[in-house]
Design a protein around this motif. Sequence first.
Motif, PDB file in Angstrom:
ATOM      1  N   TYR A 145      -4.886  14.237  -8.669  1.00 27.45           N
ATOM      2  CA  TYR A 145      -5.005  13.590  -9.976  1.00 27.45           C
ATOM      3  C   TYR A 145      -6.149  14.210 -10.756  1.00 27.45           C
ATOM      4  N   CYS A 176      -1.315   5.854 -16.255  1.00 30.45           N
ATOM      5  CA  CYS A 176      -0.677   4.672 -15.661  1.00 30.45           C
ATOM      6  C   CYS A 176      -1.425   3.392 -15.991  1.00 30.45           C
ATOM      7  N   HIS A 177      -2.757   3.445 -15.952  1.00 31.58           N
ATOM      8  CA  HIS A 177      -3.558   2.232 -16.103  1.00 31.58           C
ATOM      9  C   HIS A 177      -3.953   1.940 -17.546  1.00 31.58           C
ATOM     10  N   CYS A 230     -13.103   7.734 -13.794  1.00 29.99           N
ATOM     11  CA  CYS A 230     -12.774   6.579 -12.953  1.00 29.99           C
ATOM     12  C   CYS A 230     -13.337   6.668 -11.543  1.00 29.99           C
ATOM     13  N   HIS A 284     -14.522   3.885  -8.761  1.00 34.31           N
ATOM     14  CA  HIS A 284     -13.392   3.467  -7.931  1.00 34.31           C
ATOM     15  C   HIS A 284     -13.122   4.528  -6.879  1.00 34.31           C
ATOM     16  N   ARG A 294      -3.405  -4.030  -2.151  1.00 33.46           N
ATOM     17  CA  ARG A 294      -4.677  -4.116  -2.863  1.00 33.46           C
ATOM     18  C   ARG A 294      -5.682  -4.830  -1.976  1.00 33.46           C
ATOM     19  N   ARG A 320      -5.386  11.425 -15.741  1.00 33.12           N
ATOM     20  CA  ARG A 320      -4.192  11.001 -15.009  1.00 33.12           C
ATOM     21  C   ARG A 320      -4.209   9.493 -14.755  1.00 33.12           C
ATOM     22  N   CYS A 321      -5.364   8.943 -14.508  1.00 31.12           N
ATOM     23  CA  CYS A 321      -5.468   7.506 -14.213  1.00 31.12           C
ATOM     24  C   CYS A 321      -4.995   6.677 -15.398  1.00 31.12           C
ATOM     25  N   LYS A 354       3.289   2.642  -3.032  1.00 30.81           N
ATOM     26  CA  LYS A 354       2.216   1.764  -2.609  1.00 30.81           C
ATOM     27  C   LYS A 354       1.907   2.076  -1.155  1.00 30.81           C
ATOM     28  N   GLN A 407       4.346   4.714  -8.612  1.00 28.34           N
ATOM     29  CA  GLN A 407       3.299   5.106  -7.672  1.00 28.34           C
ATOM     30  C   GLN A 407       3.588   4.441  -6.328  1.00 28.34           C
ATOM     31  N   ILE A 441      -9.149   1.758  -4.699  1.00 28.95           N
ATOM     32  CA  ILE A 441      -7.830   2.237  -5.121  1.00 28.95           C
ATOM     33  C   ILE A 441      -6.844   2.148  -3.952  1.00 28.95           C
ATOM     34  N   PRO A 442      -5.734   1.432  -4.115  1.00 25.21           N
ATOM     35  CA  PRO A 442      -4.806   1.253  -2.998  1.00 25.21           C
ATOM     36  C   PRO A 442      -3.781   2.376  -2.849  1.00 25.21           C
ATOM     37  N   HIS A 443      -3.960   3.465  -3.582  1.00 25.18           N
ATOM     38  CA  HIS A 443      -2.984   4.560  -3.493  1.00 25.18           C
ATOM     39  C   HIS A 443      -3.719   5.894  -3.430  1.00 25.18           C
ATOM     40  N   PRO A 491     -12.716  -2.519  -7.999  1.00 29.27           N
ATOM     41  CA  PRO A 491     -11.733  -2.588  -6.915  1.00 29.27           C
ATOM     42  C   PRO A 491     -11.453  -1.209  -6.319  1.00 29.27           C
ATOM     43  N   PRO A 547      -2.166  -2.121 -12.685  1.00 31.89           N
ATOM     44  CA  PRO A 547      -3.063  -3.081 -13.326  1.00 31.89           C
ATOM     45  C   PRO A 547      -3.791  -2.410 -14.490  1.00 31.89           C
TER      46      PRO A 547
HETATM   47  C1  HEC Z   1       1.558   6.879 -11.236  1.00 31.17           C
HETATM   48  C2  HEC Z   1       0.799   5.712 -11.674  1.00 31.17           C
HETATM   49  C3  HEC Z   1      -0.649   5.598 -11.262  1.00 31.17           C
HETATM   50  C4  HEC Z   1      -1.649   6.550 -11.392  1.00 31.17           C
HETATM   51  C5  HEC Z   1      -1.537   7.970 -11.925  1.00 31.17           C
HETATM   52  C6  HEC Z   1      -2.857   5.915 -10.933  1.00 31.17           C
HETATM   53  N1  HEC Z   1      -2.600   4.627 -10.538  1.00 31.17           N
HETATM   54 FE1  HEC Z   1      -3.937   3.273  -9.837  1.00 31.17          FE
HETATM   55  N2  HEC Z   1      -2.459   1.931  -9.461  1.00 31.17           N
HETATM   56  C7  HEC Z   1      -1.129   2.113  -9.786  1.00 31.17           C
HETATM   57  C8  HEC Z   1      -0.369   0.939  -9.356  1.00 31.17           C
HETATM   58  C9  HEC Z   1       1.141   0.736  -9.533  1.00 31.17           C
HETATM   59  C10 HEC Z   1      -1.304   0.047  -8.762  1.00 31.17           C
HETATM   60  C11 HEC Z   1      -1.028  -1.317  -8.165  1.00 31.17           C
HETATM   61  C12 HEC Z   1      -0.663  -1.190  -6.696  1.00 31.17           C
HETATM   62  C13 HEC Z   1      -0.498  -2.539  -6.054  1.00 31.17           C
HETATM   63  O1  HEC Z   1      -0.344  -3.547  -6.744  1.00 31.17           O
HETATM   64  O2  HEC Z   1      -0.541  -2.581  -4.822  1.00 31.17           O
HETATM   65  C14 HEC Z   1      -2.604   0.704  -8.855  1.00 31.17           C
HETATM   66  C15 HEC Z   1      -3.777   0.136  -8.407  1.00 31.17           C
HETATM   67  C16 HEC Z   1      -5.040   0.653  -8.679  1.00 31.17           C
HETATM   68  C17 HEC Z   1      -6.302  -0.032  -8.438  1.00 31.17           C
HETATM   69  C18 HEC Z   1      -6.482  -1.424  -7.805  1.00 31.17           C
HETATM   70  C19 HEC Z   1      -6.774  -2.456  -8.869  1.00 31.17           C
HETATM   71  C20 HEC Z   1      -7.063  -3.809  -8.265  1.00 31.17           C
HETATM   72  O3  HEC Z   1      -7.366  -4.742  -9.066  1.00 31.17           O
HETATM   73  O4  HEC Z   1      -6.986  -3.985  -7.048  1.00 31.17           O
HETATM   74  C21 HEC Z   1      -7.301   0.807  -8.844  1.00 31.17           C
HETATM   75  C22 HEC Z   1      -8.793   0.547  -8.803  1.00 31.17           C
HETATM   76  C23 HEC Z   1      -6.672   2.026  -9.331  1.00 31.17           C
HETATM   77  N3  HEC Z   1      -5.307   1.898  -9.200  1.00 31.17           N
HETATM   78  C24 HEC Z   1      -7.362   3.116  -9.820  1.00 31.17           C
HETATM   79  C25 HEC Z   1      -6.787   4.330 -10.159  1.00 31.17           C
HETATM   80  C26 HEC Z   1      -7.531   5.531 -10.462  1.00 31.17           C
HETATM   81  C27 HEC Z   1      -9.039   5.643 -10.468  1.00 31.17           C
HETATM   82  C28 HEC Z   1      -6.614   6.506 -10.746  1.00 31.17           C
HETATM   83  C29 HEC Z   1      -6.866   7.960 -11.080  1.00 31.17           C
HETATM   84  C30 HEC Z   1      -7.646   8.721 -10.108  1.00 31.17           C
HETATM   85  C31 HEC Z   1      -5.297   5.900 -10.645  1.00 31.17           C
HETATM   86  N4  HEC Z   1      -5.443   4.591 -10.268  1.00 31.17           N
HETATM   87  C32 HEC Z   1      -4.101   6.544 -10.924  1.00 31.17           C
HETATM   88  C33 HEC Z   1      -0.588   3.208 -10.433  1.00 31.17           C
HETATM   89  C34 HEC Z   1      -1.257   4.394 -10.721  1.00 31.17           C
END
Ligand code: HEC
Length: 143
Positions: free
Chosen positions: A68, A80-81, A117, A121, A49, A76-77, A45, A43, A61-63, A59, A92
């Motif tokens: 999704y 990865c998570h 999610c 978030h 964060r 989808r979330c 960045k 993913q 979402i940094p992306h 938290p 994370p």
């Molecule tokens: C392809 C993989 C991937 C998908 C799909 C994904 N994420 Fe993430 N997400 C990550 C990664 C890698 C990080 C950490 C980024 C960093 O450290 O800067 C992250 C970070 C986050 C964080 C920050 C956590 C914190 O403690 O700061 C949140 C909240 C989050 N994602 C929510 C979501 C949600 C809600 C979805 C679905 C809508 C989603 N993510 C889909 C890979 C993914």
Amino acid sequence: MKTIITFITLAALILGGAVWANESADLSSSPEVNAGHRGAIFQPKQQGRMPLNYVNQPPVIPHSVEGYQVTKNVNRCLQCHGTQSYLTTGAPRVSPTHFTDRDGSVSSSVSPRRYFCLQCHVPQTDAKPIVENSFRPAAGFGR
Ligand code: HEC
Ligand code: HEC
């Protein structure tokens, strides 16, 4: 005729793929993107964060979450998570609280009340607040 259609379809797919790959190319050249953990699925960045503003804040979402899907059949979330994938994706892991249902029972899959999610978030954005807000982070938070 069939071969021509197959050929055109294939050509469209290959060209489409090339355009898509080209668009994502600038992203990977940015130092922020390269700083991320590289797992099986990567993913990019887009932003770092964000600090929390109070205890138990979901938290932000940094992306990007564009496209999704979170539906009855696919989340989808969690791809990865989730507990099965976070080690290879570098995302994370969802916290233990997400497995506790409203009666306090803990199960091995995310509780229905934590399944959608984006209810809690939200992606980071620099959009201006719609209404004025005098909120200040709790002491020691927000940095
Ligand atoms: C392809 C993989 C991937 C998908 C799909 C994904 N994420 Fe993430 N997400 C990550 C990664 C890698 C990080 C950490 C980024 C960093 O450290 O800067 C992250 C970070 C986050 C964080 C920050 C956590 C914190 O403690 O700061 C949140 C909240 C989050 N994602 C929510 C979501 C949600 C809600 C979805 C679905 C809508 C989603 N993510 C889909 C890979 C993914
Ligand atoms: C009802 C609101 C709510 C929903 C829905 C929700 N979360 Fe959370 N999430 C939180 C809160 C609050 C926290 C911070 C406190 C905690 O860990 O429970 C959190 C924390 C997190 C963290 C950080 C964990 C850590 O250890 O730093 C991640 C990652 C995360 N959630 C991902 C998700 C994903 C993925 C989903 C969807 C499957 C989801 N959340 C659904 C409220 C929610």
